[in-house]
Design an enzyme around this catalytic site. Structure first.
Site, mmCIF file in Angstrom:
data_model
loop_
_atom_site.group_PDB
_atom_site.id
_atom_site.type_symbol
_atom_site.label_atom_id
_atom_site.label_comp_id
_atom_site.label_asym_id
_atom_site.label_seq_id
_atom_site.Cartn_x
_atom_site.Cartn_y
_atom_site.Cartn_z
ATOM 1 N N SER A 134 -3.014 2.492 -2.799
ATOM 2 C CA SER A 134 -2.048 1.779 -3.629
ATOM 3 C C SER A 134 -2.629 1.060 -4.838
ATOM 4 O O SER A 134 -1.936 0.875 -5.828
ATOM 5 C CB SER A 134 -1.263 0.791 -2.767
ATOM 6 N N HIS A 145 2.796 6.069 -1.417
ATOM 7 C CA HIS A 145 2.811 6.344 -2.867
ATOM 8 C C HIS A 145 2.773 7.829 -3.197
ATOM 9 O O HIS A 145 2.779 8.203 -4.367
ATOM 10 C CB HIS A 145 1.639 5.642 -3.555
ATOM 11 N N LYS A 200 9.807 3.324 -2.618
ATOM 12 C CA LYS A 200 9.028 3.630 -3.824
ATOM 13 C C LYS A 200 9.661 4.807 -4.564
ATOM 14 O O LYS A 200 10.694 4.641 -5.178
ATOM 15 C CB LYS A 200 7.554 3.784 -3.436
HETATM 16 C C1 LIG Z 1 4.111 -0.282 -0.164
HETATM 17 C C2 LIG Z 1 3.294 0.193 0.948
HETATM 18 C C3 LIG Z 1 3.713 0.003 2.273
HETATM 19 C C4 LIG Z 1 4.903 -0.813 2.606
HETATM 20 O O1 LIG Z 1 6.085 -0.098 2.420
HETATM 21 P P1 LIG Z 1 7.437 -0.938 2.322
HETATM 22 O O2 LIG Z 1 8.497 0.061 2.586
HETATM 23 O O3 LIG Z 1 7.461 -1.493 0.950
HETATM 24 O O4 LIG Z 1 7.357 -2.001 3.361
HETATM 25 C C5 LIG Z 1 2.981 0.570 3.274
HETATM 26 N N1 LIG Z 1 1.859 1.265 3.009
HETATM 27 C C6 LIG Z 1 1.408 1.433 1.766
HETATM 28 C C7 LIG Z 1 0.173 2.239 1.536
HETATM 29 C C8 LIG Z 1 2.105 0.886 0.700
HETATM 30 O O5 LIG Z 1 1.658 1.019 -0.535
#
Ligand SMILES: *Cc1c(COP(=O)(O)O)cnc(C)c1O
Length: 390
Positions: A176, A204, A233
């Site tokens: 991320s 992502h 996302k």
């Molecule tokens: C954003 C993210 C999460 C969390 O996901 P949400 O649905 O926003 O809780 C989990 N793992 C990674 C690698 C992320 O970047």
């Protein structure tokens, strides 16, 4: 709370104090932040779907039919046919036996790992894994061992040395804060060799990578691999899913505490995500457009001497080092109408504060050029070294 006031002051002095900006319009390329219209390179809305009229319409239709709240958890009366249909459609999309919806990616990670691992399990994690995967191992009371970022050789050695029979490998799909991609086939080969479970959290990558948007595992997902994807996302909605074989999913329904002890998502949100899934699958031009913007950024940023990394994903970090400098550059950009967040420890390692630039399919070439021009100008006037890391 005198001790907290002191601790907060210390954060301020160390340039590690976080503030929340207030957004007052829809998520889009030019949102209104703190009352100011800005050009944003901060969001994870990679395909530009968070504010798509078809998805909004599906949410409204769903709310008209089913109201808002589910009033209960999935195992009581909260499991709606919209959730069920979404799970089936996601399984068909990913090409796995079943999927299970969670309220967020964070909860999915906590739930799945703590349902499958325990204090007799050793969990191997990439050093740059997302906080939620680290927290998941802690919640499971597993023994956590970390390996060097992307280093399958080191992981192999650690697995050879491991005494515990129960083992797990956990990795982000796309990291991320770095935009790097995990070595999927290498990890799957190691999981197979060492009879180890593998979980890839492709928060992502889902929707973004692969010709069809199936993420970093597209066309190479082993049936034993457990894939986790967020819907907040690239999908532009909210929630998350776990994709796996039918027994793993059934076990999660029986044992994942963050699935069992929480209210089911609104059915209208599942309907919105179903509309989003159709767009993710059909509109591959969004992924192509995103790739061409990334290429443009990398070529032009390199030409003007910006210290880009080797990331090929929409996450393009510019590593600065000092938190104070990263904050200053971010503030200077904002004063010129461009918002890029400065990511500081503890989200990233000490002395690796960075600007985290993220692109969306709804950016234009002109937006990319504006960003590069301004960034180069600000970095020059701050007298920063523009030498690329060797
Ligand atoms: C954003 C993210 C999460 C969390 O996901 P949400 O649905 O926003 O809780 C989990 N793992 C990674 C690698 C992320 O970047």
């Amino acid at each position: 709370m005198k001790d907290l006031a002191t601790a907060l002051d210390k954060l301020r002095q160390e340039h590690l104090f976080r503030i929340r900006n207030i957004s007052s319009a829809a998520q889009q390329i030019e949102p209104i932040i703190n009352g100011q219209k800005v050009l944003s390179f901060c969001s994870n809305d990679y395909l530009g779907l968070a504010n798509h009229p078809k998805i909004t319409a599906a949410l409204i239709d769903g709310a008209k039919k089913y109201g808002v709240g589910t009033g209960a958890s999935h195992l009581i009366t909260g499991h709606h046919k919209s959730h069920h249909a979404l799970e089936e459609e996601l399984a068909e999309f990913i090409g796995c036996e079943r999927t299970l919806l969670f309220s967020s990616g964070y909860m999915a990670n906590l739930g799945v790992v703590s349902a499958l691992a325990n204090r007799d399990t050793t969990v191997f994690e990439d050093r740059l894994n997302h906080a939620s995967l680290v927290d998941a191992s802690i919640l499971a009371r597993a023994q956590l061992k970390r390996y060097k970022h992307l280093d399958t050789n080191e992981l192999d050695k650690k697995l050879i040395d491991e005494k515990n029979a129960a083992k797990f490998i956990l990795s982000d799909g796309v990291f991320s804060m770095d935009g790097t991609i995990t070595p999927v086939t290498g990890l799957q080969a190691l999981a197979n060799k060492h009879d180890t479970k593998l979980i890839i959290d492709d928060a992502h990558g889902i929707g973004v990578l692969g010709k069809e948007g199936k993420g970093c595992t597209e066309n190479q997902l082993a049936t034993e691999t457990i894939l986790i994807g967020t819907l907040g996302k690239a999908f532009g909605t909210f929630g998350a899913f776990v994709a796996a074989d039918k027994d793993t999913i059934e076990w999660c329904i029986q044992r994942a505490r963050t699935y069992i002890y929480t209210t089911a998502l609104p059915p209208s949100l599942a309907d919105a995500t179903r509309a989003s899934l159709r767009l993710v699958r059909k509109e591959s031009w969004r992924r192509e457009r995103l790739q061409s913007l990334i290429m443009r950024f990398r070529t032009h940023a390199d030409q003007v001497g910006l210290p880009i990394t080797n990331s090929t994903t929409p996450i393009q970090p510019i590593i600065i080092g000092s938190s104070a400098t990263a904050l200053k550059i971010s503030a200077d950009l904002l004063s010129k109408g461009i918002i890029v967040s400065a990511i500081r420890p503890p989200t990233v390692a000490q002395n690796s504060a960075r600007l985290r630039i993220s692109f969306s399919a709804t950016h234009t070439k002109d937006h990319v050029d504006q960003l590069i021009e301004l960034l180069a100008e600000i970095i020059k006037s701050n007298n920063m070294s523009l030498q690329q890391d060797s």
